[in-house]
Design a protein around this motif. Structure first.
Motif, PDB file in Angstrom:
ATOM      1  N   VAL A   1       1.453   0.055 -17.946  1.00  0.00           N
ATOM      2  CA  VAL A   1       2.236   1.072 -18.658  1.00  0.00           C
ATOM      3  C   VAL A   1       2.026   0.978 -20.167  1.00  0.00           C
ATOM      4  O   VAL A   1       2.280   1.943 -20.893  1.00  0.00           O
ATOM      5  CB  VAL A   1       3.748   0.943 -18.349  1.00  0.00           C
ATOM      6  N   PHE A   2       1.521  -0.183 -20.659  1.00  0.00           N
ATOM      7  CA  PHE A   2       1.456  -0.407 -22.102  1.00  0.00           C
ATOM      8  C   PHE A   2       0.121   0.040 -22.705  1.00  0.00           C
ATOM      9  O   PHE A   2      -0.950  -0.325 -22.208  1.00  0.00           O
ATOM     10  CB  PHE A   2       1.681  -1.888 -22.407  1.00  0.00           C
ATOM     11  N   ARG A   3       0.213   0.825 -23.779  1.00  0.00           N
ATOM     12  CA  ARG A   3      -0.982   1.269 -24.495  1.00  0.00           C
ATOM     13  C   ARG A   3      -1.655   0.078 -25.179  1.00  0.00           C
ATOM     14  O   ARG A   3      -0.990  -0.814 -25.677  1.00  0.00           O
ATOM     15  CB  ARG A   3      -0.621   2.312 -25.548  1.00  0.00           C
ATOM     16  N   GLY A   4      -2.965   0.103 -25.229  1.00  0.00           N
ATOM     17  CA  GLY A   4      -3.710  -0.914 -25.942  1.00  0.00           C
ATOM     18  C   GLY A   4      -3.856  -2.222 -25.197  1.00  0.00           C
ATOM     19  O   GLY A   4      -4.540  -3.127 -25.669  1.00  0.00           O
ATOM     20  N   MET A   5      -3.229  -2.342 -24.043  1.00  0.00           N
ATOM     21  CA  MET A   5      -3.383  -3.531 -23.209  1.00  0.00           C
ATOM     22  C   MET A   5      -4.276  -3.139 -22.033  1.00  0.00           C
ATOM     23  O   MET A   5      -3.811  -2.882 -20.923  1.00  0.00           O
ATOM     24  CB  MET A   5      -2.011  -4.048 -22.751  1.00  0.00           C
ATOM     25  N   ASP A   6      -5.569  -3.049 -22.319  1.00  0.00           N
ATOM     26  CA  ASP A   6      -6.509  -2.456 -21.369  1.00  0.00           C
ATOM     27  C   ASP A   6      -7.311  -3.486 -20.588  1.00  0.00           C
ATOM     28  O   ASP A   6      -7.361  -3.455 -19.358  1.00  0.00           O
ATOM     29  CB  ASP A   6      -7.470  -1.517 -22.110  1.00  0.00           C
ATOM     30  N   ILE A   7      -7.951  -4.396 -21.306  1.00  0.00           N
ATOM     31  CA  ILE A   7      -8.823  -5.365 -20.642  1.00  0.00           C
ATOM     32  C   ILE A   7      -7.989  -6.364 -19.844  1.00  0.00           C
ATOM     33  O   ILE A   7      -8.263  -6.633 -18.670  1.00  0.00           O
ATOM     34  CB  ILE A   7      -9.701  -6.097 -21.676  1.00  0.00           C
ATOM     35  N   GLY A   8      -6.950  -6.897 -20.464  1.00  0.00           N
ATOM     36  CA  GLY A   8      -6.135  -7.894 -19.797  1.00  0.00           C
ATOM     37  C   GLY A   8      -5.398  -7.380 -18.577  1.00  0.00           C
ATOM     38  O   GLY A   8      -5.122  -8.141 -17.645  1.00  0.00           O
ATOM     39  N   THR A   9      -5.059  -6.095 -18.558  1.00  0.00           N
ATOM     40  CA  THR A   9      -4.353  -5.533 -17.406  1.00  0.00           C
ATOM     41  C   THR A   9      -5.300  -4.926 -16.386  1.00  0.00           C
ATOM     42  O   THR A   9      -4.872  -4.533 -15.301  1.00  0.00           O
ATOM     43  CB  THR A   9      -3.362  -4.437 -17.844  1.00  0.00           C
ATOM     44  N   GLY A  10      -6.588  -4.832 -16.720  1.00  0.00           N
ATOM     45  CA  GLY A  10      -7.571  -4.302 -15.771  1.00  0.00           C
ATOM     46  C   GLY A  10      -7.348  -2.840 -15.429  1.00  0.00           C
ATOM     47  O   GLY A  10      -7.347  -2.464 -14.254  1.00  0.00           O
ATOM     48  N   LYS A  11      -7.173  -2.000 -16.435  1.00  0.00           N
ATOM     49  CA  LYS A  11      -6.905  -0.589 -16.157  1.00  0.00           C
ATOM     50  C   LYS A  11      -8.070   0.102 -15.438  1.00  0.00           C
ATOM     51  O   LYS A  11      -7.849   1.037 -14.666  1.00  0.00           O
ATOM     52  CB  LYS A  11      -6.571   0.150 -17.456  1.00  0.00           C
ATOM     53  N   ASP A  12      -9.292  -0.313 -15.722  1.00  0.00           N
ATOM     54  CA  ASP A  12     -10.454   0.233 -15.005  1.00  0.00           C
ATOM     55  C   ASP A  12     -10.401   1.767 -14.950  1.00  0.00           C
ATOM     56  O   ASP A  12     -10.533   2.378 -13.882  1.00  0.00           O
ATOM     57  CB  ASP A  12     -10.530  -0.340 -13.583  1.00  0.00           C
ATOM     58  N   LEU A  13     -10.204   2.382 -16.101  1.00  0.00           N
ATOM     59  CA  LEU A  13     -10.035   3.834 -16.130  1.00  0.00           C
ATOM     60  C   LEU A  13     -11.264   4.587 -15.649  1.00  0.00           C
ATOM     61  O   LEU A  13     -11.157   5.745 -15.213  1.00  0.00           O
ATOM     62  CB  LEU A  13      -9.665   4.282 -17.550  1.00  0.00           C
ATOM     63  N   ALA A  14     -12.431   3.940 -15.694  1.00  0.00           N
ATOM     64  CA  ALA A  14     -13.646   4.590 -15.198  1.00  0.00           C
ATOM     65  C   ALA A  14     -13.547   4.876 -13.704  1.00  0.00           C
ATOM     66  O   ALA A  14     -14.227   5.781 -13.192  1.00  0.00           O
ATOM     67  CB  ALA A  14     -14.867   3.717 -15.494  1.00  0.00           C
ATOM     68  N   ASP A  15     -12.711   4.127 -12.982  1.00  0.00           N
ATOM     69  CA  ASP A  15     -12.558   4.346 -11.539  1.00  0.00           C
ATOM     70  C   ASP A  15     -11.959   5.707 -11.226  1.00  0.00           C
ATOM     71  O   ASP A  15     -12.074   6.190 -10.089  1.00  0.00           O
ATOM     72  CB  ASP A  15     -11.664   3.262 -10.924  1.00  0.00           C
ATOM     73  N   TYR A  16     -11.296   6.326 -12.209  1.00  0.00           N
ATOM     74  CA  TYR A  16     -10.653   7.609 -11.961  1.00  0.00           C
ATOM     75  C   TYR A  16     -11.620   8.791 -12.119  1.00  0.00           C
ATOM     76  O   TYR A  16     -11.209   9.937 -11.967  1.00  0.00           O
ATOM     77  CB  TYR A  16      -9.452   7.782 -12.896  1.00  0.00           C
TER      78      TYR A  16
END
Length: 301
Positions: A38-53
């Motif tokens: 849910v947190f902005r800017g916390m991308d790598i550590g949370t594994g958002k993997d936005l490319a999967d979308y």
């Protein structure tokens, strides 16, 4: 009655990729059930993997990702409120909602219909609890709710807050949020433990190479307090310890790898507990090709 597809599993089992593939085939949208994404800017550590979308030339809409600033409080109540809004929006547009994530409390709140309230801090009420021991307060809390894990009782502060929430909810039922009735179809990804461990290690090395340490340093530079970052756990706890000189680079990787493995085990423990509480989870062999896993879900529907 509308339906909800849920895809769950421990960390590093490929939940997001599967949810996106299923959403692409069904015209669906994904609601994230992850307490840190849910947190902005916390991308790598949370594994958002936005490319999967983005797959097959299609962007899969997602919800409850990047909706808060780092350092904010985000609770199970806020998740349930935000989930209900996203779910209603998706269903109103004739799309298929897909809940995807590994935060067991959030998923359980939806599928087992928790009633949660956003209780305000009540200093007078808190003073009334000062004479009671932790054991007495824990017993009192257990009379209101089934204690799903140790989170609400691990510190005096959390215990008092949990009681404050429960007693506020009893006094103000109109302030509670609960997911609407829906048909649930729940799928879990199951892999051999050693495969999960190997994936965790490979992913952790990749995240370190991608700049996870720099991400945490940026958050500190932007004013997020170290103690707040450490409360987010796992990557943020250990990298913050490294950046503040509490451990070496070697200790960082070793301790973080150990904690993520333990976290994956706790996730499975939670999902198994959900099953004991009557939740039906259809387990899928996580080693199957992505297309085959998606086909199992689509055919079952």
């Amino acid at each position: 009655m509308s339906s909800l597809i849920t895809i769950l599993g421990p960390t590093a089992t490929g939940k997001t990729a599967l949810a996106a593939e299923v959403a692409c085939r069904l015209g669906g949208e994904i609601i994230s059930a992850d307490s840190r994404q849910v947190f902005r800017g916390m991308d790598i550590g949370t594994g958002k993997d936005l490319a999967d979308y983005d797959l097959h030339g299609t962007h899969i809409p997602y919800h409850l990702i990047d909706i808060c600033n780092p350092g904010e409080e985000y609770s199970a109540y806020r998740f349930l409120r935000d989930f209900c809004a996203a779910y209603d929006d998706i269903v109103s547009r004739g799309r298929q909602p897909i809940l995807c994530g590994g935060t067991g409390l959030y998923i359980d709140a939806v599928v087992r219909g928790y009633r949660l309230a956003d209780a305000p801090m009540d200093e007078e009420y808190r003073r009334s609890l000062e004479a009671f021991s932790d054991e007495e307060l824990t017993e009192r809390l257990a009379s209101y709710i089934k204690l799903h894990n140790h989170t609400d009782t691990e510190t005096r502060e959390r215990l008092v807050r949990a009681l404050e929430i429960q007693e506020f909810a009893l006094a103000h039922p109109e302030a509670c949020t609960q997911a609407p009735e829906m048909e649930h179809r729940i799928y879990g990804l199951l892999l051999p433990r050693q495969v999960v461990i190997d994936r965790i290690e490979a992913r952790l090395r990749r995240r370190m190479d991608e700049g996870m340490t720099s991400e945490v340093q940026r958050l500190l530079d932007e004013g997020v307090k170290p103690e707040r970052l450490m409360r987010y756990g796992l990557e943020y706890r250990h990298v913050t310890r490294f950046l503040t000189g509490e451990c070496t680079q070697e200790e960082l990787f070793r301790d973080l790898f150990t904690d993520i493995r333990r976290f994956a085990k706790r996730q499975m423990t939670w999902f198994r507990r959900m099953e004991r509480n009557g939740v039906v989870i259809h387990w899928i062999d996580g080693t199957l090709p992505l297309e085959e896993k998606a086909e199992i879900i689509v055919k079952a529907l």
